[in-house]
Design a protein around this motif. Structure first.
Motif, mmCIF file in Angstrom:
data_model
loop_
_atom_site.group_PDB
_atom_site.id
_atom_site.type_symbol
_atom_site.label_atom_id
_atom_site.label_comp_id
_atom_site.label_asym_id
_atom_site.label_seq_id
_atom_site.Cartn_x
_atom_site.Cartn_y
_atom_site.Cartn_z
ATOM 1 N N PHE A 1 -49.819 29.864 -8.546
ATOM 2 C CA PHE A 1 -51.167 30.441 -8.739
ATOM 3 C C PHE A 1 -51.073 31.375 -10.028
ATOM 4 O O PHE A 1 -50.500 32.324 -10.324
ATOM 5 N N ILE A 2 -52.061 30.744 -10.925
ATOM 6 C CA ILE A 2 -52.143 31.659 -12.218
ATOM 7 C C ILE A 2 -53.491 32.542 -12.413
ATOM 8 O O ILE A 2 -54.353 32.292 -11.733
ATOM 9 N N LYS A 3 -53.594 33.417 -12.986
ATOM 10 C CA LYS A 3 -54.593 34.324 -12.975
ATOM 11 C C LYS A 3 -55.072 34.898 -14.346
ATOM 12 O O LYS A 3 -54.101 35.172 -15.213
ATOM 13 N N ASN A 4 -56.133 34.626 -14.892
ATOM 14 C CA ASN A 4 -56.903 35.121 -15.971
ATOM 15 C C ASN A 4 -57.047 36.455 -15.933
ATOM 16 O O ASN A 4 -58.182 36.837 -15.087
ATOM 17 N N ILE A 5 -56.504 37.514 -16.462
ATOM 18 C CA ILE A 5 -56.882 38.861 -16.407
ATOM 19 C C ILE A 5 -57.708 39.340 -17.855
ATOM 20 O O ILE A 5 -58.174 40.469 -17.799
ATOM 21 N N TYR A 6 -58.181 38.383 -18.530
ATOM 22 C CA TYR A 6 -58.865 38.683 -19.719
ATOM 23 C C TYR A 6 -60.335 38.342 -19.240
ATOM 24 O O TYR A 6 -60.780 37.932 -18.204
ATOM 25 N N ASN A 7 -61.225 38.740 -20.525
ATOM 26 C CA ASN A 7 -62.723 38.669 -20.149
ATOM 27 C C ASN A 7 -63.401 37.397 -20.775
ATOM 28 O O ASN A 7 -64.698 37.744 -21.053
ATOM 29 N N LYS A 8 -62.676 36.439 -21.193
ATOM 30 C CA LYS A 8 -63.274 35.183 -21.531
ATOM 31 C C LYS A 8 -62.497 33.976 -20.907
ATOM 32 O O LYS A 8 -61.327 34.224 -20.641
ATOM 33 N N GLY B 1 -55.032 26.268 -21.875
ATOM 34 C CA GLY B 1 -53.659 26.281 -22.178
ATOM 35 C C GLY B 1 -52.902 25.196 -21.296
ATOM 36 O O GLY B 1 -53.509 24.298 -20.804
ATOM 37 N N LYS B 2 -51.931 25.410 -21.313
ATOM 38 C CA LYS B 2 -50.857 24.667 -20.454
ATOM 39 C C LYS B 2 -49.817 25.376 -19.675
ATOM 40 O O LYS B 2 -49.226 26.523 -20.215
ATOM 41 N N ILE B 3 -49.346 24.647 -18.585
ATOM 42 C CA ILE B 3 -48.194 25.373 -17.887
ATOM 43 C C ILE B 3 -47.009 24.285 -18.529
ATOM 44 O O ILE B 3 -47.131 22.865 -18.098
ATOM 45 N N THR B 4 -45.934 24.870 -18.779
ATOM 46 C CA THR B 4 -44.819 23.957 -19.123
ATOM 47 C C THR B 4 -43.592 24.230 -18.181
ATOM 48 O O THR B 4 -43.291 25.362 -17.980
ATOM 49 N N ILE B 5 -43.022 23.045 -17.529
ATOM 50 C CA ILE B 5 -41.892 23.352 -16.583
ATOM 51 C C ILE B 5 -40.460 22.718 -17.152
ATOM 52 O O ILE B 5 -40.625 21.721 -17.702
ATOM 53 N N ASP B 6 -39.470 23.462 -17.119
ATOM 54 C CA ASP B 6 -38.314 22.985 -17.739
ATOM 55 C C ASP B 6 -37.008 23.413 -17.087
ATOM 56 O O ASP B 6 -37.080 24.279 -16.347
ATOM 57 N N ASP B 7 -35.864 22.768 -17.248
ATOM 58 C CA ASP B 7 -34.592 23.240 -16.545
ATOM 59 C C ASP B 7 -33.571 22.754 -17.336
ATOM 60 O O ASP B 7 -33.763 22.162 -18.367
ATOM 61 N N ASN B 8 -32.264 23.213 -16.818
ATOM 62 C CA ASN B 8 -30.926 22.948 -17.448
ATOM 63 C C ASN B 8 -30.107 21.903 -16.613
ATOM 64 O O ASN B 8 -28.987 22.000 -16.937
ATOM 65 N N GLU C 1 -55.041 27.651 -8.414
ATOM 66 C CA GLU C 1 -54.126 27.149 -7.663
ATOM 67 C C GLU C 1 -53.750 25.780 -8.253
ATOM 68 O O GLU C 1 -54.436 25.050 -8.474
ATOM 69 N N ILE C 2 -52.264 25.611 -8.666
ATOM 70 C CA ILE C 2 -51.903 24.416 -9.212
ATOM 71 C C ILE C 2 -50.753 23.872 -8.518
ATOM 72 O O ILE C 2 -49.905 24.480 -8.445
ATOM 73 N N ASN C 3 -50.869 22.552 -7.955
ATOM 74 C CA ASN C 3 -49.803 21.806 -7.188
ATOM 75 C C ASN C 3 -48.961 21.054 -8.008
ATOM 76 O O ASN C 3 -49.416 20.278 -8.701
ATOM 77 N N VAL C 4 -47.676 21.335 -7.983
ATOM 78 C CA VAL C 4 -46.813 20.427 -9.064
ATOM 79 C C VAL C 4 -45.819 19.658 -7.829
ATOM 80 O O VAL C 4 -45.137 20.049 -7.253
ATOM 81 N N PRO C 5 -46.068 18.144 -7.676
ATOM 82 C CA PRO C 5 -45.121 17.400 -6.922
ATOM 83 C C PRO C 5 -43.656 17.470 -7.488
ATOM 84 O O PRO C 5 -43.752 17.429 -8.673
ATOM 85 N N ILE C 6 -42.821 17.746 -6.766
ATOM 86 C CA ILE C 6 -41.371 17.519 -7.308
ATOM 87 C C ILE C 6 -40.404 16.874 -6.165
ATOM 88 O O ILE C 6 -40.770 17.240 -4.963
ATOM 89 N N ILE C 7 -39.386 16.260 -6.754
ATOM 90 C CA ILE C 7 -38.469 15.770 -5.874
ATOM 91 C C ILE C 7 -37.075 15.769 -6.523
ATOM 92 O O ILE C 7 -36.879 15.716 -7.820
ATOM 93 N N TYR D 1 -40.505 15.912 -11.921
ATOM 94 C CA TYR D 1 -41.718 16.733 -11.728
ATOM 95 C C TYR D 1 -42.514 16.451 -13.131
ATOM 96 O O TYR D 1 -41.996 16.083 -13.992
ATOM 97 N N SER D 2 -43.697 17.076 -13.085
ATOM 98 C CA SER D 2 -44.650 17.020 -14.247
ATOM 99 C C SER D 2 -44.262 18.082 -15.100
ATOM 100 O O SER D 2 -43.739 19.252 -14.862
ATOM 101 N N LYS D 3 -43.777 17.666 -16.420
ATOM 102 C CA LYS D 3 -43.247 18.717 -17.511
ATOM 103 C C LYS D 3 -44.549 19.557 -18.236
ATOM 104 O O LYS D 3 -44.151 20.774 -18.346
ATOM 105 N N GLU D 4 -45.689 19.214 -18.154
ATOM 106 C CA GLU D 4 -46.750 19.823 -18.813
ATOM 107 C C GLU D 4 -48.153 19.739 -18.181
ATOM 108 O O GLU D 4 -48.133 18.444 -17.509
ATOM 109 N N ILE D 5 -48.739 20.727 -17.537
ATOM 110 C CA ILE D 5 -49.886 20.725 -16.825
ATOM 111 C C ILE D 5 -50.911 21.532 -17.584
ATOM 112 O O ILE D 5 -50.894 22.622 -17.699
#
Length: 638
Positions: free
Chosen positions: A436-443, A447-454, A477-483, A462-466
């Protein structure tokens, strides 16, 4: 003929001047050899004693050079072989009352035959007795001004010979810089012998970036100009050597009534700034939880939180702390003006007498170095303006404009109820991670969500960029399938980046991925003939159950169900030597395991010859996808 030749030879011989000299120089006030000779401005006379010891007469012109000007005499005959000095009166061309070098030369036929240099200074007949602001607070030899009118008191001093008519004007100075030149506003004053007079001048407006200034008085009498910063006094004295004059002067300073002592960026939220902050965030509709928490704190004080910005090119709130001082001996109502980015902000403030106080001014500007011009003056003295430019670096804290409100991680119900850890999953099963992401700004922002691991390659998918677009104040609300395909205990790094955002938002999501089936043990159970093999190691014998070449061997695999539900799986083994060659492979057996149960699976294995290698067990759970659980056991075949 001989007489004519002799005459021509005499004409061709050079003229030898002999001993012609300026023997001494004095003035009406000072004897010869005085280090400095004083003259009267009305006469400017020096006297020369000139001696000609040559055997020829010399006809000379006396030339006096001083301060770029020249005075010359008529032709003066000097008789030969004269040991008595000839007294010559000369004039020194001086147009001010400063000390100068005067070069005195004797010129004959265009050539200098003798010269000397003396120091000369006029006695100026009028002193600047006092310079005072008409409305001022006096402290010793300084004044705090509250008016732009100045009274100049001029006094006829002991060197005066008569009454004088003087041209008078004043300049206002900052050090050596003239900030007001009053020469065109001069006044003509009559000064009687032995008396004093006062003349008043109005300065149009004094604007300065310093706290103090000086007033330079200029008095011109008989084309000689006397200049002084401050006040002076000439006193006549007498001793055994005669009459002389003592002169003393002192620089006098004049202060602005109200001044700026300092300007700086203020970073606190406290009782001085909370109202500015609240008004800005309410009107700008920026939902910054840290700011709201601070404003709701009853103690209301937090350092190093301001200024802050969310989008790179947008202006934000910054607060200036301006320290002002009232130098005057009464309370002052002053006008404070702040100029920046073509914006002018004015505030009326009250300052108690001789008080320093801090004034807080909100400004709305972009990040970077700013030229802030601050001026202050009393409301009823708007001709005395303190004005200074300050370079202020607006370096706000970067704040992410889009934040992660929360992350919901999957928890598989088949793993059991003894743990409440989210992210507890089974390998080979597909899940959804909800962000769940929230825009706290007034406009609206994108952008993008980036997911990474070591993790090692192939452990998780899973999806690396959304990409996303989010409206002001929206929670998305953003759902990310993962296995997961292998067991792992570690973090996913989730980063929210906004185009033009001041800062990324980063959070971690912890996953514990387990296998539905675990292998407890693999061993060989040889029931024929020898049973156990005696293996010699160093100085002792160890009996170990190992497979024997040429006999039927049994490999036993013990499985354990890690879940609270039934699990079916296919199991087989293969034996591989140290060179990677498969020496034996069992058939596939299907095993059914109850909740949290264990089961033994036996596989017959036959070897033609002995070797060193590995026993590899494969378990394929039927309830998940693309999972091959592999367990390796080192073995020796005898």
């Amino acid at each position: 003929m001989k007489k004519i030749v002799l005459a021509l030879l005499l004409l061709l011989l050079p003229v030898v001047c002999g001993d012609v000299s300026v023997y001494k120089v004095w003035s009406p006030y000072d004897p010869p050899n005085s280090p400095i000779l004083h003259v009267d401005i009305s006469e400017q006379v020096l006297y020369l004693g000139v001696v000609n010891k040559d055997e020829y007469e010399h006809d000379v012109i006396v030339k006096v050079e001083c301060n770029g000007k020249t005075w010359g005499s008529g032709l003066i005959p000097l008789p030969p072989n004269s040991h008595i000095e000839k007294i010559v009166e000369v004039r020194v061309p001086i147009s001010d009352d400063k000390e100068h070098d005067a070069k005195i030369s004797l010129i004959e036929n265009g050539k200098t035959i003798a010269s000397t240099t003396v120091k000369v200074r006029p006695y100026f007949p009028v002193d600047v007795k006092n310079v005072t602001c008409e409305d001022s607070y006096k402290i010793g030899n300084t004044e705090v001004c509250y008016s732009n009118w100045f009274d100049i008191t001029l006094k006829s001093n002991p060197t005066a010979k008569s009454d004088y008519i003087a041209k008078v004007w004043i300049n206002v100075k900052d050090g050596d810089n003239i900030i007001y030149n009053g020469k065109n506003d001069f006044k003509t004053v009559y000064i009687p012998l032995g008396e004093e007079v006062t003349v008043s001048f109005k300065v149009p407006k004094i604007v300065l970036d310093k706290e103090k200034f000086t007033v330079e008085t200029n008095v011109e009498i008989m084309n000689v100009t006397h200049t002084i910063d401050g006040v002076e006094e000439t006193i006549q004295r007498r001793d055994d050597s005669g009459i002389y004059y003592d002169y003393k002067s002192v620089t006098k300073y004049y202060y602005f009534p109200v001044v700026i002592k300092n300007v700086e960026l203020y970073r606190k939220i406290d009782e001085n700034t909370s109202e500015f902050v609240k008004n800005f965030y309410d009107s700008a509709n920026i939902l910054d939880d840290e700011i709201r928490d601070i404003l709701s704190d009853k103690y209301l004080q937090k350092d190093d939180v301001l200024p802050r910005y969310y989008v790179i090119d947008d202006p934000t709130l910054a607060i200036l702390k301006i320290t002002v001082e009232n130098k005057y001996d009464r309370d002052v109502k002053a006008k404070l003006t702040v100029k920046y980015d073509n914006v002018i902000f004015t505030k009326i403030i009250n300052i108690d007498k001789k008080e320093k106080k801090d004034v807080f001014i909100p400004i709305y500007t972009k990040k970077g170095s700013k030229n802030i011009v601050v001026t202050i003056n009393p409301i009823d003295a708007d001709t005395l303006i303190f004005n200074r430019s300050y370079s202020i670096n607006i370096d706000p804290k970067p704040i992410p404009p889009v934040i992660i409100e929360k992350i919901i991680l999957p928890k598989d119900e088949e793993i059991g109820e003894e743990t409440n850890i989210s992210g507890y999953v089974i390998i080979g099963k597909r899940y959804n991670m909800t962000i769940f992401i929230k825009n706290i700004y007034n406009k609206t922002l994108s952008g993008k969500i980036t997911i990474d691991d070591n993790f090692k390659d192939g452990i998780a998918n899973y999806s690396k960029e959304i990409p996303f677009t989010i409206e002001p104040h929206q929670i998305k609300e953003i759902n990310v399938p993962i296995i997961f395909y292998k067991e792992v205990n570690g973090d996913l790094k989730i980063t929210v980046s906004v185009k033009g955002g001041a800062k990324d938002y980063t959070s971690l999501a912890h996953f514990y991925a387990i296998s539905p089936i675990g292998i407890v043990r693999i061993y060989y159970n040889n029931t024929l003939l020898l049973g156990k093999i005696n293996v010699i190691k160093e100085n002792s014998g160890i009996y170990s159950a190992k497979p024997i070449a040429g006999f039927n061997n049994t490999c036993v695999v013990i499985l354990r169900n890690n879940l609270n539900s039934k699990v079916d799986c296919d199991v087989w083994i293969e034996v591989i030597d140290k060179d990677g060659k498969v020496r034996a492979k069992s058939g596939i057996k299907t095993v059914k395991l109850d909740n949290y149960s264990e089961a033994k699976v036996a596989f017959p294995i036959f070897f033609e010859e002995g070797f060193e290698g590995y026993t590899v067990a494969h378990i394929i759970p039927k309830s998940v996808e693309n999972v091959d659980i592999i367990y390796t056991e080192v073995m020796e075949s005898t």
